[in-house]
Design a protein around this motif. Structure first.
Motif, short mmCIF file in Angstrom:
data_model
loop_
_atom_site.label_atom_id
_atom_site.label_comp_id
_atom_site.label_asym_id
_atom_site.label_seq_id
_atom_site.Cartn_x
_atom_site.Cartn_y
_atom_site.Cartn_z
N GLY A 176 31.76 19.42 -3.03
CA GLY A 176 31.74 18.02 -3.41
C GLY A 176 33.00 17.63 -4.16
N ILE A 177 32.94 16.48 -4.84
CA ILE A 177 34.05 15.96 -5.64
C ILE A 177 33.46 15.69 -7.02
N VAL A 178 34.10 16.21 -8.05
CA VAL A 178 33.54 16.04 -9.40
C VAL A 178 34.46 15.16 -10.25
N GLN A 179 33.94 14.01 -10.65
CA GLN A 179 34.64 13.11 -11.58
C GLN A 179 36.12 12.97 -11.24
N TYR A 180 36.39 12.57 -10.04
CA TYR A 180 37.78 12.43 -9.60
C TYR A 180 38.33 11.07 -10.01
N PRO A 181 39.48 11.06 -10.75
CA PRO A 181 40.00 9.77 -11.20
C PRO A 181 40.66 8.99 -10.07
N VAL A 182 40.27 7.73 -9.96
CA VAL A 182 40.90 6.81 -9.00
C VAL A 182 41.16 5.53 -9.76
N GLY A 183 42.42 5.19 -9.99
CA GLY A 183 42.75 4.00 -10.77
C GLY A 183 42.09 4.07 -12.13
N ASP A 184 41.33 3.02 -12.48
CA ASP A 184 40.64 3.00 -13.78
C ASP A 184 39.29 3.72 -13.71
N GLY A 185 38.93 4.21 -12.53
CA GLY A 185 37.57 4.72 -12.36
C GLY A 185 37.49 6.21 -12.10
N LEU A 186 36.24 6.66 -11.97
CA LEU A 186 35.95 8.06 -11.65
C LEU A 186 34.93 8.07 -10.53
N VAL A 187 35.11 8.99 -9.60
CA VAL A 187 34.14 9.07 -8.51
C VAL A 187 33.68 10.52 -8.34
N SER A 188 32.38 10.69 -8.13
CA SER A 188 31.80 12.01 -7.85
C SER A 188 31.05 11.93 -6.53
N VAL A 189 31.19 12.97 -5.73
CA VAL A 189 30.52 12.99 -4.42
C VAL A 189 29.80 14.32 -4.26
N GLN A 190 28.56 14.25 -3.79
CA GLN A 190 27.80 15.46 -3.51
C GLN A 190 27.33 15.41 -2.06
N ILE A 191 27.42 16.53 -1.38
CA ILE A 191 26.99 16.56 0.03
C ILE A 191 25.93 17.64 0.21
N GLU A 192 24.86 17.27 0.88
CA GLU A 192 23.75 18.19 1.10
C GLU A 192 23.49 18.32 2.60
N ASP A 193 23.34 19.55 3.05
CA ASP A 193 23.04 19.81 4.46
C ASP A 193 21.53 19.64 4.66
N LEU A 194 21.14 18.72 5.52
CA LEU A 194 19.70 18.44 5.68
C LEU A 194 19.01 19.41 6.64
N ALA A 195 19.79 20.29 7.27
CA ALA A 195 19.18 21.25 8.21
C ALA A 195 18.42 22.36 7.48
N GLY A 196 18.54 22.38 6.15
CA GLY A 196 17.76 23.36 5.38
C GLY A 196 16.36 22.86 5.07
N LYS A 197 16.04 21.65 5.56
CA LYS A 197 14.74 21.03 5.25
C LYS A 197 13.90 20.88 6.52
N ILE A 198 12.61 20.72 6.31
CA ILE A 198 11.70 20.55 7.46
C ILE A 198 11.71 19.08 7.87
N ASN A 199 12.02 18.84 9.14
CA ASN A 199 12.09 17.46 9.64
C ASN A 199 10.69 16.97 10.02
N LEU A 200 10.15 16.07 9.20
CA LEU A 200 8.79 15.56 9.43
C LEU A 200 8.68 14.78 10.73
N ASN A 201 9.80 14.22 11.19
CA ASN A 201 9.76 13.44 12.43
C ASN A 201 9.66 14.31 13.68
N THR A 202 9.69 15.65 13.50
CA THR A 202 9.53 16.52 14.66
C THR A 202 8.08 16.99 14.81
#
Ligand SMILES: [Ca+2]
Ligand SMILES: [Ca+2]
Length: 317
Positions: free
Chosen positions: A84-110
């Motif tokens: 992910g991205i942790v508290q990355y400074p952009v201009g006056d701001g900070l941005v954090s990004v987290q990514i999760e792989d959903l294939a580790g979960k049970i798909n209820l729609n199946t």
């Protein structure tokens, strides 16, 4: 003289009142101006945070597009997306990004093949086992209600094992104080679960870490939690110890190919385990992006498919 003194007194009092009122008015005015200014600043910061949060989602999507190594193992040094991205400074701001792989979960729609009433009994058994592992009461009737919510017919699901009609169709939903339609189609969000008979916000919170409505019925052995791994098979049973061994192994060396699943033979109880439910990579990911600019804070959530770089869901709070 007395009258004059009284009048002078009255005038003084009036002047005092007027001055006090004026002072109050000026303070009020200054305060309002300050509030207006602050509101403008907050609005400006919030707007900037909004675009920054959206930008975070875009950044997450482009990081995922660069992941082409054929496996998805959160925490592996080669898997930049999972850092992910942790508290990355952009201009006056900070941005954090987290990514999760959903294939580790049970798909209820199946649970039900799309646009049919064909129940996937393998997935049904998985959902049942997961609910039981999480010590959720009435796992049978919850699973049956979930099947009826999705299948296209209006016949209450009869469990072939018990012979019990434990589901819920239009007959149930139309009798509610606030009648609703039975969806008879796939879930569009996990929040929608709350409409299904027996589900509640509390139950949703309990199952949310283990289930999804996206992807396929394959489970990524590199990202599934203990409970999801345990729910995958009843015969042979995947014990908690066995599931924890899998997790310990993937920390040492991720399962990079389907061939690597032969490692499972090292666990005697899993030698005959069907490898069919497993995959070593995902395709659908959840991206959460949080941005702050001074006092403005916004959060964006997206679900994306790596193939075709598709945005499946997007929301900014
Ligand atoms: Ca990867
Ligand atoms: Ca139905």
């Amino acid at each position: 003289m007395r009258v004059l003194r009284q009048e002078t007194g009255m005038v003084l009092l009036l002047v005092l009142v007027v001055i006090t009122l004026l002072a109050a008015l000026v303070t009020e005015l200054a305060f309002s101006t300050l509030v207006d200014l602050r509101l403008t600043e907050t609005f400006r910061d919030s707007t900037r945070a909004y675009y920054l949060a959206k930008g975070g989602v875009r950044a997450g999507m482009s990081i995922l597009q660069r992941d082409t190594n054929g496996y998805d193992a959160p925490g592996d040094p080669a898997e930049l997306w999972s850092m992910g991205i942790v508290q990355y400074p952009v201009g006056d701001g900070l941005v954090s990004v987290q990514i999760e792989d959903l294939a580790g979960k049970i798909n209820l729609n199946t649970l039900v093949a799309s646009d049919t009433s064909n129940v996937n009994t393998v997935v049904k058994a998985r959902v049942l086992r997961l609910f039981e592992l999480l010590e959720i009461k009435d796992a049978d009737s919850l699973t049956a209600a979930l099947i009826d919510w999705q299948d296209t017919d209006d016949r209450v699901y009869v469990d072939p094992d018990t012979g019990q009609a434990s589901g819920a169709e239009a007959g149930h939903y139309l009798q509610l104080d606030e009648p609703i339609r039975c969806k008879n189609g796939p879930l569009e969000s996990l929040d929608e679960l709350q409409l299904v008979r027996g589900f509640s916000p509390e139950l949703n919170r309990k199952i949310a870490p283990f289930v999804t409505i996206y992807g396929t019925d394959k489970i990524n052995i590199n990202s599934a939690r203990v409970e999801v791994l345990m729910a995958l098979s009843a015969d042979p049973e995947i014990s908690r110890d066995a599931a924890e061994s899998i997790i310990a192994q993937r920390k040492k060396e991720p399962f990079k190919t389907l061939n690597a699943l032969t490692w499972l033979n090292d666990i005697p109880s899993l030698a005959n385990l069907d490898r069919g439910p497993f995959t070593v990579k995902g395709n659908v990911y959840r991206i959460e992006s949080q941005a702050t600019v001074n006092d403005g804070a916004r959060r964006a959530e997206a679900v994306v498919a790596k193939t075709g770089n598709q945005l499946l869901y997007f929301k900014v709070d």
